[in-house]
Motif scaffolding. Structure first.
Motif, PDB file in Angstrom:
ATOM      1  N   LEU A  47      -6.250  -5.068  -5.964  1.00 19.01           N
ATOM      2  CA  LEU A  47      -5.078  -4.693  -6.751  1.00 19.01           C
ATOM      3  C   LEU A  47      -4.602  -3.270  -6.505  1.00 19.01           C
ATOM      4  O   LEU A  47      -3.545  -2.877  -6.996  1.00 19.01           O
ATOM      5  CB  LEU A  47      -5.374  -4.884  -8.237  1.00 19.01           C
ATOM      6  CG  LEU A  47      -5.754  -6.313  -8.648  1.00 19.01           C
ATOM      7  CD1 LEU A  47      -6.124  -6.370 -10.113  1.00 19.01           C
ATOM      8  CD2 LEU A  47      -4.625  -7.277  -8.335  1.00 19.01           C
ATOM      9  N   VAL A  48      -5.359  -2.477  -5.741  1.00 14.24           N
ATOM     10  CA  VAL A  48      -4.977  -1.087  -5.489  1.00 14.24           C
ATOM     11  C   VAL A  48      -3.602  -0.970  -4.837  1.00 14.24           C
ATOM     12  O   VAL A  48      -2.826  -0.086  -5.203  1.00 14.24           O
ATOM     13  CB  VAL A  48      -6.059  -0.357  -4.665  1.00 14.24           C
ATOM     14  CG1 VAL A  48      -5.589   1.015  -4.235  1.00 14.24           C
ATOM     15  CG2 VAL A  48      -7.316  -0.221  -5.488  1.00 14.24           C
ATOM     16  N   PRO A  49      -3.223  -1.830  -3.890  1.00  9.26           N
ATOM     17  CA  PRO A  49      -1.878  -1.696  -3.323  1.00  9.26           C
ATOM     18  C   PRO A  49      -0.756  -1.764  -4.372  1.00  9.26           C
ATOM     19  O   PRO A  49       0.336  -1.247  -4.141  1.00  9.26           O
ATOM     20  CB  PRO A  49      -1.785  -2.870  -2.346  1.00  9.26           C
ATOM     21  CG  PRO A  49      -3.199  -3.135  -1.947  1.00  9.26           C
ATOM     22  CD  PRO A  49      -3.997  -2.867  -3.200  1.00  9.26           C
ATOM     23  N   ASN A  78      -0.894   7.119   4.501  1.00  5.21           N
ATOM     24  CA  ASN A  78      -2.340   7.006   4.751  1.00  5.21           C
ATOM     25  C   ASN A  78      -2.989   5.841   4.012  1.00  5.21           C
ATOM     26  O   ASN A  78      -4.188   5.628   4.140  1.00  5.21           O
ATOM     27  CB  ASN A  78      -3.052   8.312   4.376  1.00  5.21           C
ATOM     28  CG  ASN A  78      -2.746   9.424   5.344  1.00  5.21           C
ATOM     29  OD1 ASN A  78      -2.427   9.185   6.500  1.00  5.21           O
ATOM     30  ND2 ASN A  78      -2.834  10.645   4.873  1.00  5.21           N
ATOM     31  N   PHE A  79      -2.232   5.088   3.271  1.00  4.70           N
ATOM     32  CA  PHE A  79      -2.811   3.974   2.521  1.00  4.70           C
ATOM     33  C   PHE A  79      -2.640   2.645   3.244  1.00  4.70           C
ATOM     34  O   PHE A  79      -2.256   1.638   2.658  1.00  4.70           O
ATOM     35  CB  PHE A  79      -2.238   3.925   1.096  1.00  4.70           C
ATOM     36  CG  PHE A  79      -2.790   5.015   0.234  1.00  4.70           C
ATOM     37  CD1 PHE A  79      -4.064   4.920  -0.289  1.00  4.70           C
ATOM     38  CD2 PHE A  79      -2.051   6.151  -0.019  1.00  4.70           C
ATOM     39  CE1 PHE A  79      -4.592   5.949  -1.066  1.00  4.70           C
ATOM     40  CE2 PHE A  79      -2.554   7.179  -0.794  1.00  4.70           C
ATOM     41  CZ  PHE A  79      -3.825   7.077  -1.316  1.00  4.70           C
ATOM     42  N   GLU A  80      -2.960   2.636   4.522  1.00  8.02           N
ATOM     43  CA  GLU A  80      -2.985   1.385   5.292  1.00  8.02           C
ATOM     44  C   GLU A  80      -4.293   0.645   5.043  1.00  8.02           C
ATOM     45  O   GLU A  80      -4.322  -0.581   5.010  1.00  8.02           O
ATOM     46  CB  GLU A  80      -2.798   1.678   6.775  1.00  8.02           C
ATOM     47  CG  GLU A  80      -1.416   2.203   7.110  1.00  8.02           C
ATOM     48  CD  GLU A  80      -1.277   2.549   8.584  1.00  8.02           C
ATOM     49  OE1 GLU A  80      -1.885   1.867   9.437  1.00  8.02           O
ATOM     50  OE2 GLU A  80      -0.554   3.520   8.877  1.00  8.02           O
ATOM     51  N   ASN A  81      -5.382   1.397   4.919  1.00  7.48           N
ATOM     52  CA  ASN A  81      -6.703   0.838   4.626  1.00  7.48           C
ATOM     53  C   ASN A  81      -7.239   1.523   3.373  1.00  7.48           C
ATOM     54  O   ASN A  81      -7.293   2.749   3.316  1.00  7.48           O
ATOM     55  CB  ASN A  81      -7.671   1.092   5.792  1.00  7.48           C
ATOM     56  CG  ASN A  81      -7.188   0.451   7.073  1.00  7.48           C
ATOM     57  OD1 ASN A  81      -6.972  -0.739   7.132  1.00  7.48           O
ATOM     58  ND2 ASN A  81      -6.982   1.267   8.094  1.00  7.48           N
ATOM     59  N   TYR A  82      -7.628   0.727   2.385  1.00  8.26           N
ATOM     60  CA  TYR A  82      -8.111   1.273   1.121  1.00  8.26           C
ATOM     61  C   TYR A  82      -9.626   1.257   1.068  1.00  8.26           C
ATOM     62  O   TYR A  82     -10.266   0.362   1.601  1.00  8.26           O
ATOM     63  CB  TYR A  82      -7.611   0.440  -0.066  1.00  8.26           C
ATOM     64  CG  TYR A  82      -6.142   0.566  -0.325  1.00  8.26           C
ATOM     65  CD1 TYR A  82      -5.662   1.547  -1.168  1.00  8.26           C
ATOM     66  CD2 TYR A  82      -5.228  -0.298   0.260  1.00  8.26           C
ATOM     67  CE1 TYR A  82      -4.305   1.673  -1.428  1.00  8.26           C
ATOM     68  CE2 TYR A  82      -3.869  -0.181   0.011  1.00  8.26           C
ATOM     69  CZ  TYR A  82      -3.422   0.796  -0.829  1.00  8.26           C
ATOM     70  OH  TYR A  82      -2.090   0.924  -1.078  1.00  8.26           O
TER      71      TYR A  82
END
Length: 172
Positions: free
Chosen positions: A32-34, A60-64
């Motif tokens: 759910l972070v995205p 920078n939020f391509e990989n969490y």
């Protein structure tokens, strides 16, 4: 008499609206972070805080990494990294609106730190410090230190993140 009543009601409504806390538990699952990116309240505050650095922060939020709720406060910590390089971003979002964010620029080995909390604008928040320790950093820029227009919280209270450090020590 009616004017006083309406004025009091207006002040009450605006105070309640401003004090409305964020429900951060909903983002504590990695899947759910995205959705944080679609939360207008959080994104608007991050844009105000990061200004022209906001697009880089978000890219920078391509990989969490797995998010977590901080034990010491009602806050959510999350981080992400670019898919094409070692650049990374992290953020701490408090239910009351306090924010801490960092952007790591791998090529320059630089960390850029942002906060809207005066008590922790010249020293890294403990959770951001852990994020920084995982990277090779040659310089840290405290982007919001001393900016009265950005700092909204904790004027006159403990300085240099002491309030957060004391809470950590109490928990341990």
């Amino acid at each position: 008499m009616n004017n006083k009543y309406y004025l009091a009601l207006l002040l009450l409504v605006s105070t309640v609206t401003q004090a409305e806390a964020l429900d951060l538990v909903q983002y504590s699952d990695i899947s759910l972070v995205p959705q944080i990116a679609s939360n207008q309240k959080i994104q608007t505050e991050l844009q105000k805080l990061l200004k022209h650095d906001y697009p880089k922060f978000q890219s920078n939020f391509e990989n969490y990494s797995a998010p977590y709720l901080l034990k010491t406060d009602e806050a959510l910590y999350y981080e992400g990294r670019s898919g094409t390089c070692l650049d990374a971003s992290s953020a701490i979002v408090f239910e009351d609106g306090r924010l801490f964010a960092a952007i790591y620029f791998a090529k320059a080995k630089k960390l850029k730190y942002f906060s809207n909390d005066a008590s922790c604008s010249e020293q890294l928040h403990p959770a951001i410090k852990v994020f920084a320790q995982q990277r090779e950093i040659q310089s840290i820029e405290y982007a919001t230190a001393g900016l009265d227009t950005t700092l909204k919280y904790n004027f006159g209270l403990l300085s240099k993140c002491e309030a957060y450090m004391k809470k950590l020590k109490k928990q341990n």
